[in-house]
Scaffold this motif. Structure first.
Motif, PDB file in Angstrom:
ATOM      1  N   PRO A  41       0.834  -1.210   0.000  1.00  9.37           N
ATOM      2  CA  PRO A  41       0.000   0.000   0.000  1.00  9.37           C
ATOM      3  C   PRO A  41       0.866   1.258   0.000  1.00  9.37           C
ATOM      4  N   ILE A  42       0.421   2.260  -0.728  1.00 10.07           N
ATOM      5  CA  ILE A  42       1.125   3.538  -0.778  1.00 10.07           C
ATOM      6  C   ILE A  42       0.339   4.542   0.051  1.00 10.07           C
ATOM      7  N   LYS A  43       0.967   5.049   1.079  1.00  6.80           N
ATOM      8  CA  LYS A  43       0.285   6.005   1.952  1.00  6.80           C
ATOM      9  C   LYS A  43       0.083   7.342   1.231  1.00  6.80           C
ATOM     10  N   PRO A  44      -1.104   7.943   1.320  1.00  3.70           N
ATOM     11  CA  PRO A  44      -1.333   9.257   0.708  1.00  3.70           C
ATOM     12  C   PRO A  44      -0.320  10.269   1.237  1.00  3.70           C
ATOM     13  N   GLY A  45       0.227  11.054   0.322  1.00  8.65           N
ATOM     14  CA  GLY A  45       1.204  12.063   0.719  1.00  8.65           C
ATOM     15  C   GLY A  45       2.623  11.553   0.799  1.00  8.65           C
ATOM     16  N   ALA A  46       2.808  10.247   0.613  1.00 11.73           N
ATOM     17  CA  ALA A  46       4.163   9.699   0.670  1.00 11.73           C
ATOM     18  C   ALA A  46       4.981  10.222  -0.494  1.00 11.73           C
ATOM     19  N   ARG A  47       6.296  10.309  -0.283  1.00 10.77           N
ATOM     20  CA  ARG A  47       7.165  10.730  -1.373  1.00 10.77           C
ATOM     21  C   ARG A  47       7.041   9.741  -2.521  1.00 10.77           C
ATOM     22  N   GLY A  48       6.904  10.266  -3.713  1.00 14.02           N
ATOM     23  CA  GLY A  48       6.754   9.391  -4.857  1.00 14.02           C
ATOM     24  C   GLY A  48       5.319   9.002  -5.142  1.00 14.02           C
ATOM     25  N   ARG A  50       2.970  10.590  -6.569  1.00 10.45           N
ATOM     26  CA  ARG A  50       2.541  10.966  -7.916  1.00 10.45           C
ATOM     27  C   ARG A  50       2.987   9.919  -8.942  1.00 10.45           C
ATOM     28  N   SER A  51       4.259   9.541  -8.900  1.00  9.04           N
ATOM     29  CA  SER A  51       4.777   8.542  -9.839  1.00  9.04           C
ATOM     30  C   SER A  51       4.166   7.182  -9.582  1.00  9.04           C
ATOM     31  N   ALA A  52       4.033   6.821  -8.321  1.00  8.24           N
ATOM     32  CA  ALA A  52       3.500   5.502  -7.982  1.00  8.24           C
ATOM     33  C   ALA A  52       2.062   5.349  -8.464  1.00  8.24           C
ATOM     34  N   GLY A  53       1.318   6.446  -8.486  1.00  9.89           N
ATOM     35  CA  GLY A  53      -0.080   6.367  -8.895  1.00  9.89           C
ATOM     36  C   GLY A  53      -0.257   5.859 -10.315  1.00  9.89           C
ATOM     37  N   SER A  54       0.711   6.138 -11.185  1.00  6.84           N
ATOM     38  CA  SER A  54       0.584   5.741 -12.588  1.00  6.84           C
ATOM     39  C   SER A  54       0.989   4.292 -12.830  1.00  6.84           C
ATOM     40  N   ILE A  55       1.566   3.638 -11.829  1.00  7.01           N
ATOM     41  CA  ILE A  55       1.995   2.247 -12.012  1.00  7.01           C
ATOM     42  C   ILE A  55       1.380   1.324 -10.962  1.00  7.01           C
ATOM     43  N   SER A  56       0.387   1.800 -10.249  1.00 11.75           N
ATOM     44  CA  SER A  56      -0.185   1.017  -9.154  1.00 11.75           C
ATOM     45  C   SER A  56      -1.619   0.582  -9.462  1.00 11.75           C
ATOM     46  N   ALA A  57      -2.113  -0.327  -8.618  1.00 18.15           N
ATOM     47  CA  ALA A  57      -3.505  -0.748  -8.690  1.00 18.15           C
ATOM     48  C   ALA A  57      -4.316   0.087  -7.704  1.00 18.15           C
ATOM     49  N   SER A  58      -5.608   0.166  -7.945  1.00 19.07           N
ATOM     50  CA  SER A  58      -6.491   0.943  -7.080  1.00 19.07           C
ATOM     51  C   SER A  58      -7.639   0.053  -6.624  1.00 19.07           C
ATOM     52  N   VAL A  59      -7.843  -0.032  -5.307  1.00 16.64           N
ATOM     53  CA  VAL A  59      -8.936  -0.856  -4.776  1.00 16.64           C
ATOM     54  C   VAL A  59      -9.739  -0.041  -3.769  1.00 16.64           C
ATOM     55  N   ALA A 104      19.878   0.998 -12.574  1.00 18.84           N
ATOM     56  CA  ALA A 104      19.407   2.350 -12.259  1.00 18.84           C
ATOM     57  C   ALA A 104      19.871   2.859 -10.905  1.00 18.84           C
ATOM     58  N   MET A 105      20.425   1.982 -10.076  1.00 20.99           N
ATOM     59  CA  MET A 105      20.910   2.420  -8.770  1.00 20.99           C
ATOM     60  C   MET A 105      21.916   3.562  -8.938  1.00 20.99           C
ATOM     61  N   PRO A 106      21.866   4.553  -7.991  1.00 16.24           N
ATOM     62  CA  PRO A 106      21.064   4.619  -6.772  1.00 16.24           C
ATOM     63  C   PRO A 106      19.671   5.227  -6.967  1.00 16.24           C
ATOM     64  N   PHE A 107      19.352   5.601  -8.195  1.00 14.12           N
ATOM     65  CA  PHE A 107      18.043   6.207  -8.432  1.00 14.12           C
ATOM     66  C   PHE A 107      16.947   5.153  -8.450  1.00 14.12           C
ATOM     67  N   TYR A 108      15.723   5.597  -8.218  1.00 16.73           N
ATOM     68  CA  TYR A 108      14.607   4.682  -7.972  1.00 16.73           C
ATOM     69  C   TYR A 108      13.398   5.144  -8.777  1.00 16.73           C
ATOM     70  N   ALA A 109      13.086   4.425  -9.856  1.00 16.40           N
ATOM     71  CA  ALA A 109      12.046   4.857 -10.783  1.00 16.40           C
ATOM     72  C   ALA A 109      10.634   4.723 -10.239  1.00 16.40           C
ATOM     73  N   TYR A 110      10.493   4.139  -9.051  1.00 12.56           N
ATOM     74  CA  TYR A 110       9.177   4.058  -8.413  1.00 12.56           C
ATOM     75  C   TYR A 110       8.813   5.376  -7.732  1.00 12.56           C
ATOM     76  N   LYS A 111       9.766   6.297  -7.660  1.00  8.53           N
ATOM     77  CA  LYS A 111       9.543   7.597  -7.019  1.00  8.53           C
ATOM     78  C   LYS A 111       9.696   8.709  -8.060  1.00  8.53           C
ATOM     79  N   ASP A 112       9.128   9.887  -7.753  1.00  7.83           N
ATOM     80  CA  ASP A 112       9.249  11.037  -8.627  1.00  7.83           C
ATOM     81  C   ASP A 112      10.715  11.448  -8.764  1.00  7.83           C
ATOM     82  N   GLU A 113      11.056  11.963  -9.928  1.00  8.88           N
ATOM     83  CA  GLU A 113      12.448  12.378 -10.164  1.00  8.88           C
ATOM     84  C   GLU A 113      12.896  13.454  -9.161  1.00  8.88           C
ATOM     85  N   ASP A 114      12.003  14.339  -8.771  1.00 11.56           N
ATOM     86  CA  ASP A 114      12.386  15.412  -7.860  1.00 11.56           C
ATOM     87  C   ASP A 114      12.415  14.962  -6.393  1.00 11.56           C
TER      88      ASP A 114
END
Length: 253
Positions: A41-48, A50-59, A104-114
């Motif tokens: 689960p991705i907590k609302p307001g968590a870092r990333g 925005r990016s996670a929303g486009s690759i996640s499921a919604s229930v 891709a380390m140390p960068f993490y594509a599951y999070k926003d670039e900023d």
């Protein structure tokens, strides 16, 4: 202008524990890694978020709230144990063909670039180089050389619809799974639900499940032996044993 420097020293310290994979990598590596599907689960307001929303499921939860679930194929290994492809000299034995997550380390594509700044802070025990001698890799919240980051991000976007359908169907029709997910969303810290990777493959008629099972089962059996009798990794041991049993039906056909 803000800049951060980073370079890998090949200490091998990051090559331990769970490794996110793409679906294609998981299928190619059935003979190599003990595979699972992790749902977090991705907590609302968590870092990333925005990016996670486009690759996640919604229930929709019983509370009528909507939860985002990050669905990730993984090499499911305890944090205390190294990747099976980490050689004795702490170098990757499949460097040319290693997973894009490692590239891709140390960068993490599951999070926003900023929101990558904290990814450039080495964890305890890691020997990454971040001094003035290391190259600049992050400038003004932008990745300087983003080729591997973009490769991983694109792979995540491409596989997202299939993973999304899979988890949303499971949540709707599998009460055991949905109960586990609801519990994970209610945990103070984000919980994680782990299920067999083969559950994702059952509905794909293009895949040879018997071939996959024959490659994957010996790997799971090997990890079950490695973790037997160790209370600290009991969760992993139980998963390996259950996953082995789940694959029996395909091998015995």
């Amino acid at each position: 202008m803000t800049e951060q420097r980073f370079s890998c020293t090949a200490c091998g310290a990051c090559c331990y524990g769970l490794l996110p994979l793409t679906v294609d990598e998981a299928l190619k590596s059935a003979h190599r890694f003990p595979l699972a599907m992790a749902i977090t689960p991705i907590k609302p307001g968590a870092r990333g978020y925005r990016s996670a929303g486009s690759i996640s499921a919604s229930v929709v939860l019983p509370s009528k709230k909507t939860a985002l679930l990050l669905v990730t194929p993984v090499s499911f290994i305890p944090t205390s144990m190294p990747c099976p492809e980490l050689a004795g000299d702490n170098l990757c034995s499949i460097h040319i063909d290693k997973p894009v997550r490692c590239k891709a380390m140390p960068f993490y594509a599951y999070k926003d670039e900023d929101h990558q700044r904290d990814m450039l802070v080495p964890r305890a025990g890691w020997q990454c180089e971040t001094s003035a001698d290391a190259p600049v890799v992050y400038r003004d919240q932008k990745i300087v050389d983003r080729g591997d980051f973009d490769e991983e991000r694109n792979a995540l976007l491409q596989q997202a619809p299939a993973l999304r359908r899979h988890v949303e169907l499971l949540f709707k029709h599998d009460t055991v799974f949905s109960t586990r997910v609801v519990k994970a969303t209610q945990a103070p810290l984000a919980g994680r639900v782990v299920i067999g990777f083969v559950s994702f493959l059952r509905y794909n008629k293009e895949l040879n499940l018997m071939d996959f099972a024959r490659k994957q089962q010996p790997v799971l059996e090997s990890w079950a032996r490695k973790t037997a009798g160790d209370a600290k990794v009991a969760q992993f041991h139980q998963y390996y044993r259950e996953a082995v049993s789940d694959l029996d039906r395909y091998i015995s056909v």
